[in-house]
Design a protein around this motif. Structure first.
Motif, PDB file in Angstrom:
ATOM      1  N   ILE A  27       0.865  -1.176   0.000  1.00  0.00           N
ATOM      2  CA  ILE A  27       0.000   0.000   0.000  1.00  0.00           C
ATOM      3  C   ILE A  27       0.902   1.227   0.000  1.00  0.00           C
ATOM      4  N   HIS A  28       0.638   2.159  -0.896  1.00  0.00           N
ATOM      5  CA  HIS A  28       1.445   3.382  -0.983  1.00  0.00           C
ATOM      6  C   HIS A  28       0.545   4.606  -0.775  1.00  0.00           C
ATOM      7  N   PHE A  29       1.119   5.625  -0.163  1.00  0.00           N
ATOM      8  CA  PHE A  29       0.425   6.902  -0.002  1.00  0.00           C
ATOM      9  C   PHE A  29       1.365   8.004  -0.468  1.00  0.00           C
ATOM     10  N   ALA A  30       0.894   8.806  -1.419  1.00  0.00           N
ATOM     11  CA  ALA A  30       1.686   9.909  -1.954  1.00  0.00           C
ATOM     12  C   ALA A  30       1.112  11.219  -1.425  1.00  0.00           C
ATOM     13  N   PRO A  31       1.701  11.790  -0.377  1.00  0.00           N
ATOM     14  CA  PRO A  31       1.148  13.028   0.188  1.00  0.00           C
ATOM     15  C   PRO A  31       1.231  14.178  -0.801  1.00  0.00           C
ATOM     16  N   GLY A  32       0.184  15.005  -0.786  1.00  0.00           N
ATOM     17  CA  GLY A  32       0.151  16.185  -1.635  1.00  0.00           C
ATOM     18  C   GLY A  32      -0.416  15.946  -3.022  1.00  0.00           C
ATOM     19  N   GLU A  33      -0.500  14.683  -3.432  1.00  0.00           N
ATOM     20  CA  GLU A  33      -1.059  14.398  -4.756  1.00  0.00           C
ATOM     21  C   GLU A  33      -2.576  14.341  -4.695  1.00  0.00           C
ATOM     22  N   ASP A  34      -3.213  14.611  -5.842  1.00  0.00           N
ATOM     23  CA  ASP A  34      -4.667  14.549  -5.906  1.00  0.00           C
ATOM     24  C   ASP A  34      -5.124  13.089  -5.830  1.00  0.00           C
ATOM     25  N   GLY A  35      -6.060  12.845  -4.938  1.00  0.00           N
ATOM     26  CA  GLY A  35      -6.564  11.489  -4.801  1.00  0.00           C
ATOM     27  C   GLY A  35      -7.873  11.470  -4.050  1.00  0.00           C
ATOM     28  N   ASP A  36      -8.567  10.360  -4.175  1.00  0.00           N
ATOM     29  CA  ASP A  36      -9.814  10.137  -3.455  1.00  0.00           C
ATOM     30  C   ASP A  36      -9.772   8.722  -2.918  1.00  0.00           C
ATOM     31  N   ILE A  37      -9.849   8.563  -1.617  1.00  0.00           N
ATOM     32  CA  ILE A  37      -9.626   7.263  -1.009  1.00  0.00           C
ATOM     33  C   ILE A  37     -10.600   6.208  -1.515  1.00  0.00           C
ATOM     34  N   ASP A  38     -11.853   6.593  -1.749  1.00  0.00           N
ATOM     35  CA  ASP A  38     -12.837   5.620  -2.236  1.00  0.00           C
ATOM     36  C   ASP A  38     -12.482   5.131  -3.636  1.00  0.00           C
ATOM     37  N   ALA A  39     -11.981   6.021  -4.462  1.00  0.00           N
ATOM     38  CA  ALA A  39     -11.587   5.632  -5.816  1.00  0.00           C
ATOM     39  C   ALA A  39     -10.223   4.947  -5.818  1.00  0.00           C
ATOM     40  N   ASP A  40      -9.294   5.503  -5.041  1.00  0.00           N
ATOM     41  CA  ASP A  40      -7.939   4.937  -5.003  1.00  0.00           C
ATOM     42  C   ASP A  40      -7.944   3.502  -4.494  1.00  0.00           C
ATOM     43  N   LEU A  41      -8.776   3.232  -3.481  1.00  0.00           N
ATOM     44  CA  LEU A  41      -8.832   1.902  -2.879  1.00  0.00           C
ATOM     45  C   LEU A  41     -10.184   1.243  -3.162  1.00  0.00           C
ATOM     46  N   ARG A  48      -9.782   0.271   3.691  1.00  0.00           N
ATOM     47  CA  ARG A  48     -10.390   1.537   4.097  1.00  0.00           C
ATOM     48  C   ARG A  48     -10.877   1.469   5.541  1.00  0.00           C
ATOM     49  N   ARG A  49     -11.400   0.325   5.935  1.00  0.00           N
ATOM     50  CA  ARG A  49     -11.817   0.142   7.331  1.00  0.00           C
ATOM     51  C   ARG A  49     -10.612   0.195   8.263  1.00  0.00           C
ATOM     52  N   ALA A  50      -9.494  -0.380   7.843  1.00  0.00           N
ATOM     53  CA  ALA A  50      -8.272  -0.332   8.654  1.00  0.00           C
ATOM     54  C   ALA A  50      -7.807   1.102   8.846  1.00  0.00           C
ATOM     55  N   ILE A  51      -7.889   1.903   7.792  1.00  0.00           N
ATOM     56  CA  ILE A  51      -7.506   3.312   7.899  1.00  0.00           C
ATOM     57  C   ILE A  51      -8.399   4.029   8.900  1.00  0.00           C
ATOM     58  N   GLU A  52      -9.696   3.781   8.798  1.00  0.00           N
ATOM     59  CA  GLU A  52     -10.657   4.407   9.711  1.00  0.00           C
ATOM     60  C   GLU A  52     -10.360   4.038  11.169  1.00  0.00           C
TER      61      GLU A  52
END
Length: 273
Positions: A27-41, A48-52
């Motif tokens: 799993i990668h996270f690129a800070p500052g880049e445009d993204g949407d967690i629902d679409a990205d994952l 997503r539940r783990a992140i929450e």
């Protein structure tokens, strides 16, 4: 490697001794880049539940950024792909926030998501998959080699819990005996006995998650010099276990054998160290 009933605190639980393999999820996270967690994952609801749960536990907020995911583990085959995804998510979050989540805390997060595997541990262990609880660790390193095939289809682990426990109750004496032998074998670091217990676990699992080719693998095990037979107890994989890596000649014979069954085989090294 082994799966069966484990009696703990007056309840019958699903106990496992995992066989970690050198295949991974990222799993990668690129800070500052445009993204949407629902679409990205998308399709990664458990991530997503783990992140929450992680953010709630640590009282943190995610910075703006984009998520991405990759994995070498196929879904629904019994290779702990969802657990690997979740653990990769937790470790990515640790990097984001400069934290370290120890194994007991990972277990606690998993408890709120799924019945899990123990692939995040640094040693082999007897693990309650429903409670996400370590009952016993085996610190001696164990390196094995596997040659396996995928018989096809997928298995939904969560839907198997009730049928598994019913099967375990019917076969409780046989499972108890195999677990005792396995614990003794791990304590003595008796690799041959460990592989024998894995074989017995595969045989017992036929009553609930049958493998089409198990009998043929059992009958030809000695011909191929295998130390044991392994199955994905909640999946579609089956193959041979070796204490020593098969040489090229034996690999060729195994490949031909499994191709004759209609499947391409894979070779993989197992172990946690």
């Amino acid at each position: 490697m082994l799966q069966g009933p484990c009696e703990h605190e007056g309840e019958l639980q699903i106990g496992i001794i995992s066989l970690p393999v050198r295949r991974y999820s990222w799993i990668h996270f690129a800070p500052g880049e445009d993204g949407d967690i629902d679409a990205d994952l998308a399709g990664k609801d458990k991530c997503r539940r783990a992140i929450e749960l992680y953010l709630h536990r640590h009282r943190r907020r995610l910075p703006h950024g984009r998520w991405s995911h990759d994995s070498e583990l196929p879904l629904g085959k019994g290779m702990a792909s969802s657990t690997a995804d979740i653990v990769a998510t937790i470790r990515c979050l640790d990097r984001i926030f400069g934290l370290v989540t120890p194994a007991p805390a990972i277990s606690a997060l998993l408890r709120g998501i799924e019945r899990s595997d123990s692939v995040f541990l640094d040693s082999h262990a007897l693990y309650l998959s429903g409670r996400q609880q370590v009952l016993q660790t085996f610190d001696a390193p164990l390196r094995l080699h596997a040659c396996y095939i995928d018989e096809g289809g997928t298995v939904e682990t969560e839907k198997l819990a009730a049928p598994l426990l019913s099967h375990y109750r019917r076969q409780l004496p046989a499972y108890r005996a195999n677990l005792r032998r396995a614990l003794d074998a791990f304590a003595a670091h008796d690799v041959a006995a460990i592989c024998a217990c894995a074989t017995r676990s595969a045989e017992l699992a036929q009553g609930v998650t049958p493998k089409r080719h198990l009998q043929e693998l059992l009958e030809r095990r000695r011909e191929f010099g295998a130390d044991g037979v392994l199955v994905a107890h909640t999946g579609s994989l089956i193959g041979y276990l070796y204490a020593l890596r098969p040489d090229a000649l034996r690999m060729g014979a195994l490949s031909s054998f499994f191709r004759g069954l209609g499947h391409a085989c894979r070779f993989i090294e197992t172990g946690v160290r």
